[in-house]
Motif scaffolding. Sequence first.
Motif, PDB file in Angstrom:
ATOM      1  N   GLN A 198       7.541  14.978   4.772  1.00  0.00           N
ATOM      2  CA  GLN A 198       7.705  16.433   4.830  1.00  0.00           C
ATOM      3  C   GLN A 198       7.529  17.047   3.439  1.00  0.00           C
TER       4      GLN A 198
ATOM      5  N   GLY B 143      13.809   7.015  -3.140  1.00  0.00           N
ATOM      6  CA  GLY B 143      14.017   6.467  -1.790  1.00  0.00           C
ATOM      7  C   GLY B 143      12.750   6.651  -0.963  1.00  0.00           C
ATOM      8  N   ASN B 144      12.164   7.851  -1.011  1.00  0.00           N
ATOM      9  CA  ASN B 144      10.899   8.093  -0.306  1.00  0.00           C
ATOM     10  C   ASN B 144       9.820   7.147  -0.833  1.00  0.00           C
TER      11      ASN B 144
ATOM     12  N   GLY C  27      10.789   4.499   6.202  1.00  0.00           N
ATOM     13  CA  GLY C  27      12.118   3.994   5.860  1.00  0.00           C
ATOM     14  C   GLY C  27      12.932   3.755   7.125  1.00  0.00           C
TER      15      GLY C  27
ATOM     16  N   ASP D   6      15.571   5.015   8.265  1.00  0.00           N
ATOM     17  CA  ASP D   6      16.122   6.170   8.976  1.00  0.00           C
ATOM     18  C   ASP D   6      15.202   6.654  10.103  1.00  0.00           C
TER      19      ASP D   6
ATOM     20  N   GLY E  45      14.297  -1.684  -0.089  1.00  0.00           N
ATOM     21  CA  GLY E  45      13.870  -0.308  -0.335  1.00  0.00           C
ATOM     22  C   GLY E  45      13.838   0.550   0.907  1.00  0.00           C
ATOM     23  N   ALA E  46      14.052  -0.066   2.086  1.00  0.00           N
ATOM     24  CA  ALA E  46      13.966   0.702   3.328  1.00  0.00           C
ATOM     25  C   ALA E  46      15.107   1.709   3.455  1.00  0.00           C
TER      26      ALA E  46
ATOM     27  N   ILE F 233      17.462   3.377   0.501  1.00  0.00           N
ATOM     28  CA  ILE F 233      18.051   3.563  -0.819  1.00  0.00           C
ATOM     29  C   ILE F 233      19.205   4.554  -0.667  1.00  0.00           C
TER      30      ILE F 233
ATOM     31  N   MET G 130      20.109   8.254   0.103  1.00  0.00           N
ATOM     32  CA  MET G 130      19.562   9.211  -0.856  1.00  0.00           C
ATOM     33  C   MET G 130      18.747  10.220  -0.069  1.00  0.00           C
TER      34      MET G 130
ATOM     35  N   LYS H 279      16.707  14.309   0.175  1.00  0.00           N
ATOM     36  CA  LYS H 279      16.100  15.422  -0.558  1.00  0.00           C
ATOM     37  C   LYS H 279      17.035  16.616  -0.600  1.00  0.00           C
TER      38      LYS H 279
END
Length: 328
Positions: free
Chosen positions: A10, A18-19, A145, A147, A182-183, A185, A195, A197
């Motif tokens: 997005q 994280g992204n 990720g 989520d 890293g999937a 963070i 983490m 935005k």
Amino acid sequence: MTKRVFSGVQPTGNIHIGNYLGALKQFVQLQEDNECIYCIVDMHAITLPKDPKELRKNILDTAALYMAVGVDPSRSVVFVQSDVPGHADLAWILMCNAYTGELSRMTQFKDKNRDNESAPMGLFSYPVLMAADILLYDSDIVPVGNDQKQHIELTRDIAVRINNKYGKDTFVVPDGRFLKEGARIMALDDPMSKMSKSAESALSRISLLDEAATVKKAIMRSTTDSDGEIRFDAENKPGISNLLTIYSAFSGVPATELERRYRGEGYGAFKKDLAEVVAESLAPIKRSYAEIRQSEELIRALKDGEERANALAEKTMKRVKERIGLGR
Ligand code: AMP
Ligand code: TRP
């Protein structure tokens, strides 16, 4: 056999490590031997109110960031979702095959929908638009990720359901691709939440364009524990474990090796080194971002991406409409 890869981010500003570690890093790796399509999902961004000027700027910022981390528009299709009408078109057809029950179980919707009477319909149907993004390009693999796991499952359910009704080759059933490291963070100031935005505190995240001093401040102040031991234990030591994951993902050194190297050292020394590793990794991204963001090439690449994406989308829409009895 080369696979078709699709993913999207997005355009909401604050794109963070994280992204990068969960998604963008995979985008770049997958380009090597797959046919990749990377989208800036601006229609997802308007499910919550956005300032028009800022949104328009964020779309270009995000496209430039894709390219700055290494997405190559001459190899991969890079485009803006709202430039391809097929996304909204297919989303409607999928909505007619998705259940309100399954959508009300989406945790992302439940998290954002505190005041349920006035939640926008778009927020509720967000995962169906995401399913349309993926199915529109006959995607095999979706790098994201953790989520997004639930949304990928929903996409698969809808695809299988429609295939059972209208023919099993109506849609390709996609697989999610999640990294081991890293999937997910976690926030630096609260290692029990991811983490994000949108978290209020800027110290909770490291944005890809942060200055070295900002990176250092966020890491030095990050929440850890009081036993002073640098050891990976996500359950009992979530703060240090998150920092070890970040360190390992940026440096390529396994967490077990980092534990060995820092045995007997204090958190301060560890954090200081980590801040350097992160700032050094971000420096080339920042440099190339500044160059790309102001180049004419950016607009040209998005125009080219729009044409290539539309050509693929139109082919799928023709097939799908034929199957379900629309058009002539
Ligand atoms: P979004 O910012 O929600 O558009 O997310 C873009 C991509 O980054 C998606 O693939 C997410 O799953 C991924 N992502 C978002 N937050 C994190 C996080 N804290 N850790 C790992 N991946 C994440
Ligand atoms: N929902 C995803 C997120 O918030 C973004 C997204 C939209 C996406 N459409 C997609 C990701 C299609 C992968 C594939 O992160």
